[in-house]
Scaffold this motif. Structure first.
Motif, PDB file in Angstrom:
ATOM      1  N   ALA A 111      31.691  79.542 -17.458  1.00 32.12           N
ATOM      2  CA  ALA A 111      30.727  78.638 -16.821  1.00 32.12           C
ATOM      3  C   ALA A 111      29.373  79.325 -16.646  1.00 32.12           C
ATOM      4  N   LEU A 112      29.382  80.614 -16.379  1.00 28.34           N
ATOM      5  CA  LEU A 112      28.134  81.345 -16.164  1.00 28.34           C
ATOM      6  C   LEU A 112      27.343  81.508 -17.449  1.00 28.34           C
ATOM      7  N   ARG A 113      28.024  81.450 -18.597  1.00 28.57           N
ATOM      8  CA  ARG A 113      27.346  81.643 -19.884  1.00 28.57           C
ATOM      9  C   ARG A 113      27.085  80.324 -20.607  1.00 28.57           C
ATOM     10  N   THR A 114      27.539  79.221 -20.050  1.00 29.06           N
ATOM     11  CA  THR A 114      27.482  77.934 -20.731  1.00 29.06           C
ATOM     12  C   THR A 114      26.315  77.094 -20.220  1.00 29.06           C
ATOM     13  N   PRO A 115      25.562  76.479 -21.126  1.00 27.65           N
ATOM     14  CA  PRO A 115      24.515  75.550 -20.669  1.00 27.65           C
ATOM     15  C   PRO A 115      25.147  74.406 -19.883  1.00 27.65           C
ATOM     16  N   GLY A 116      24.365  73.791 -19.063  1.00 25.85           N
ATOM     17  CA  GLY A 116      24.875  72.668 -18.290  1.00 25.85           C
ATOM     18  C   GLY A 116      23.973  72.378 -17.115  1.00 25.85           C
ATOM     19  N   ALA A 117      24.476  71.555 -16.213  1.00 29.67           N
ATOM     20  CA  ALA A 117      23.696  71.139 -15.056  1.00 29.67           C
ATOM     21  C   ALA A 117      24.438  71.503 -13.782  1.00 29.67           C
ATOM     22  N   TRP A 118      23.664  71.957 -12.804  1.00 28.46           N
ATOM     23  CA  TRP A 118      24.214  72.395 -11.526  1.00 28.46           C
ATOM     24  C   TRP A 118      23.408  71.772 -10.387  1.00 28.46           C
ATOM     25  N   ALA A 119      24.108  71.138  -9.457  1.00 28.59           N
ATOM     26  CA  ALA A 119      23.469  70.650  -8.232  1.00 28.59           C
ATOM     27  C   ALA A 119      23.515  71.774  -7.210  1.00 28.59           C
ATOM     28  N   VAL A 120      22.403  71.996  -6.555  1.00 28.57           N
ATOM     29  CA  VAL A 120      22.353  73.007  -5.506  1.00 28.57           C
ATOM     30  C   VAL A 120      22.110  72.273  -4.184  1.00 28.57           C
ATOM     31  N   PRO A 121      23.147  72.214  -3.353  1.00 25.95           N
ATOM     32  CA  PRO A 121      23.013  71.478  -2.094  1.00 25.95           C
ATOM     33  C   PRO A 121      22.038  72.140  -1.132  1.00 25.95           C
ATOM     34  N   LEU A 122      21.466  71.327  -0.286  1.00 26.78           N
ATOM     35  CA  LEU A 122      20.664  71.806   0.828  1.00 26.78           C
ATOM     36  C   LEU A 122      21.541  71.699   2.067  1.00 26.78           C
ATOM     37  N   THR A 123      21.444  72.662   2.932  1.00 26.19           N
ATOM     38  CA  THR A 123      22.243  72.646   4.148  1.00 26.19           C
ATOM     39  C   THR A 123      21.324  72.507   5.355  1.00 26.19           C
ATOM     40  N   LEU A 124      21.869  71.985   6.424  1.00 29.39           N
ATOM     41  CA  LEU A 124      21.109  71.799   7.654  1.00 29.39           C
ATOM     42  C   LEU A 124      21.890  72.431   8.793  1.00 29.39           C
ATOM     43  N   THR A 125      21.247  73.303   9.507  1.00 33.39           N
ATOM     44  CA  THR A 125      21.835  73.891  10.702  1.00 33.39           C
ATOM     45  C   THR A 125      20.923  73.530  11.865  1.00 33.39           C
ATOM     46  N   PRO A 126      21.291  72.478  12.603  1.00 35.08           N
ATOM     47  CA  PRO A 126      20.437  72.051  13.697  1.00 35.08           C
ATOM     48  C   PRO A 126      20.388  73.100  14.811  1.00 35.08           C
ATOM     49  N   GLU A 127      19.268  73.097  15.503  1.00 36.44           N
ATOM     50  CA  GLU A 127      19.106  73.982  16.649  1.00 36.44           C
ATOM     51  C   GLU A 127      20.045  73.537  17.767  1.00 36.44           C
ATOM     52  N   PRO A 128      20.400  74.465  18.648  1.00 39.61           N
ATOM     53  CA  PRO A 128      21.241  74.070  19.795  1.00 39.61           C
ATOM     54  C   PRO A 128      20.544  72.953  20.580  1.00 39.61           C
ATOM     55  N   GLY A 129      21.299  71.996  20.999  1.00 40.46           N
ATOM     56  CA  GLY A 129      20.737  70.900  21.776  1.00 40.46           C
ATOM     57  C   GLY A 129      20.226  69.735  20.949  1.00 40.46           C
ATOM     58  N   PHE A 130      20.236  69.860  19.608  1.00 39.29           N
ATOM     59  CA  PHE A 130      19.706  68.807  18.738  1.00 39.29           C
ATOM     60  C   PHE A 130      20.446  67.482  18.948  1.00 39.29           C
ATOM     61  N   PHE A 131      21.786  67.524  18.882  1.00 37.99           N
ATOM     62  CA  PHE A 131      22.558  66.283  18.993  1.00 37.99           C
ATOM     63  C   PHE A 131      22.502  65.716  20.411  1.00 37.99           C
ATOM     64  N   ALA A 132      22.432  66.585  21.406  1.00 39.04           N
ATOM     65  CA  ALA A 132      22.292  66.102  22.782  1.00 39.04           C
ATOM     66  C   ALA A 132      20.964  65.369  22.952  1.00 39.04           C
ATOM     67  N   ALA A 133      19.904  65.882  22.344  1.00 42.58           N
ATOM     68  CA  ALA A 133      18.598  65.227  22.429  1.00 42.58           C
ATOM     69  C   ALA A 133      18.627  63.864  21.733  1.00 42.58           C
ATOM     70  N   ILE A 134      19.310  63.771  20.607  1.00 40.48           N
ATOM     71  CA  ILE A 134      19.425  62.476  19.906  1.00 40.48           C
ATOM     72  C   ILE A 134      20.225  61.500  20.757  1.00 40.48           C
ATOM     73  N   ASP A 135      21.353  61.959  21.315  1.00 42.73           N
ATOM     74  CA  ASP A 135      22.157  61.089  22.176  1.00 42.73           C
ATOM     75  C   ASP A 135      21.329  60.557  23.346  1.00 42.73           C
ATOM     76  N   LEU A 136      20.528  61.429  23.940  1.00 45.90           N
ATOM     77  CA  LEU A 136      19.698  61.012  25.066  1.00 45.90           C
ATOM     78  C   LEU A 136      18.688  59.965  24.626  1.00 45.90           C
ATOM     79  N   LYS A 137      18.007  60.204  23.500  1.00 46.77           N
ATOM     80  CA  LYS A 137      17.019  59.240  22.989  1.00 46.77           C
ATOM     81  C   LYS A 137      17.670  57.888  22.709  1.00 46.77           C
ATOM     82  N   LEU A 138      18.827  57.910  22.050  1.00 47.16           N
ATOM     83  CA  LEU A 138      19.502  56.655  21.707  1.00 47.16           C
ATOM     84  C   LEU A 138      19.971  55.914  22.944  1.00 47.16           C
TER      85      LEU A 138
END
Length: 147
Positions: A111-138
């Motif tokens: 696979a490393l030597r073969t042409p082809g297509a690769w998706a490279v995901p993006l990751t998200l690591t929210p800061e502490p308190g992110f989901f609590a702030a969203i819950d409060l807003k909602l």
């Protein structure tokens, strides 16, 4: 940027392994709002990019396009290693599986030597308190705090 890439056939490979092999030209393709950010992240991860193709956000890969069409895609996956965002991979991987069904699942070294297509995901690591702030807003949208 995730530390792994995913092929059109679902194979996961460490991004560092792809960065350390240089036999193939590396091409980055992105049809997102700020493609240069994706290209810069790939470069920062150690990938040498021979070409970067920035397309319009929400590029329609099924239509003929002067920017990048199906014949360009076929040529790229046959002769180069193509790196995509997951957003573009959702649209392109079905076309790739049609154009190159023989690629399949390969052993890592192949696979490393073969042409082809690769998706490279993006990751998200929210800061502490992110989901609590969203819950409060909602909860405040209803006029009172429900959480």
């Amino acid at each position: 940027l995730a530390n792994q890439a995913v092929s059109a056939h679902g194979q996961h490979v460490p991004l560092q392994s792809l960065a350390s092999t240089t036999q193939l030209p590396n091409v980055a393709l992105a049809g997102i709002a700020k493609p240069q950010v994706f290209f810069d992240m790939l470069s920062a991860a150690g990938l040498h990019l021979d070409q970067c193709i920035a397309l319009d956000d929400h590029h329609d890969f099924s239509a003929d396009s002067n920017a990048f069409n199906q014949s360009d895609l076929l040529h790229a996956i046959q002769h180069k290693r193509l790196f995509l965002t997951e957003k573009d991979a959702v649209k392109l991987f079905p076309l790739i599986r049609q154009l190159a069904p023989q690629a399949g699942h390969l052993p890592l070294d192949a696979a490393l030597r073969t042409p082809g297509a690769w998706a490279v995901p993006l990751t998200l690591t929210p800061e502490p308190g992110f989901f609590a702030a969203i819950d409060l807003k909602l909860s405040l949208l209803n006029g009172h705090q429900t959480a």
